[in-house]
Design an enzyme around this catalytic site. Sequence first.
Site, short mmCIF file in Angstrom:
data_model
loop_
_atom_site.label_atom_id
_atom_site.label_comp_id
_atom_site.label_asym_id
_atom_site.label_seq_id
_atom_site.Cartn_x
_atom_site.Cartn_y
_atom_site.Cartn_z
N TYR A 126 -4.31 0.51 -0.75
CA TYR A 126 -4.02 1.43 0.34
C TYR A 126 -5.03 2.56 0.52
CZ TYR A 126 -1.75 3.89 -3.60
OH TYR A 126 -1.48 4.50 -4.81
N HIS A 140 -0.87 5.88 -8.51
CA HIS A 140 0.38 6.63 -8.69
C HIS A 140 0.81 6.62 -10.15
CE1 HIS A 140 4.36 8.19 -7.87
NE2 HIS A 140 4.90 7.15 -8.45
N ARG A 161 -4.63 12.93 -5.61
CA ARG A 161 -4.45 12.13 -6.81
C ARG A 161 -5.58 11.12 -6.89
NH1 ARG A 161 -2.12 7.33 -6.51
NH2 ARG A 161 -0.69 7.81 -4.82
#
Length: 387
Positions: free
Chosen positions: A289, A280, A276
Amino acid sequence: MGDTQRPAKKTAKSRPKPASTNEPAFVQLLTPEGQRVKHPDYELDLTDDEYRGLYRDLVITRELDAQGTALQRQGQLGLWPSLLGQEAAQVGSGRALAPQDTVFPAYRELGVQWARGVDLISSFALFRGTDLGGRDVAADRFNMYAIVIASQTLHAAGYAMGIAMDGAVGNEDGEAVVVYHGDGATSEGDFNEALIWAGVFNSPLVLFCQNNQYAISETNARQFRLPPYRRAEGFGVPGILVDGNDVLATYAVTKAAADRARRGEGPSLVEAYTYRMQPHTTSDDATRYRDAAELDFWRAKDPIVRYRKWLDAEGLADEAYFASIDTEAGELVRELRARVMALTDPEVAEMFDNVYAETPQEITAQRAEALEFQASLDDDHEGSDAR
């Protein structure tokens, strides 16, 4: 689509294994460098028009998805879950299905929706807050987006059990069910229960896991010790790992799994190893992250770049064709944007209209109460204007 005479290939090299060495042992038919490779169990022989059509699907899906992000940033959508980087997994698998197959999506499957010919406005209306779920999913064979993680896996398992019990399998005209989910869904009880039921009832179900490396902010290492496809064996279900950035491989693997399901040979778990590229959702801050080096690593595996290289090397498409697809994608984006901006808020009563075939008395009373409350607000607003 009809075939055309293929021009002389610029390269005709086929090697028995991928050139890249930093990838797991997955099914791959096209390397990140755009070189076609052979696999002993999965071959794919499409017409030239079909090969070109996959490129069209990839580019259009990416551009429409990008418009979703743009609309959200402009305040026109409440949220948008981008699929950037996962186009090959969705287009390849979606195009591999038969017309009679049924899809249960999660909430990021815009590419599957496009490949299945389902009007994309429903997804944009959902995230704009104007769609209350009244679409005829039976006619589309594409169910509503499932926001609750992994809930759709049980819905699909139950539907597939019904197909098996009805005897609607056993030949190529049978119905397969494909449920899409992410790696994070494999940590949920629903996913594991779906595998139990599908395995025990030998249901015609394909669980298609898009392993994009993150369950929101949790990496694979924080989710499981073994990759999802290896878990299938414990349920008596075959598991297959495929290069999710390779549109040809995802097509071939999904087709084989769906054909197997239709023949009455039971469920499969396909893990598409992908990434990805965006957060998100538009409410997520992925810089917390992951770092730029990781993005660069995966950017080099871009599904559209590699596929374009192969089409060009094989003489299947030229610059004029690529330019025409860019032009078409731009036109579709403008059309979609206009349709999204024209969406209107639903009437209050609509939330009660598509829930029950025969509306219970208490729901009828709630509907009347909601309309009465709405009328009181309208009266207050008119009185304020008068003052």
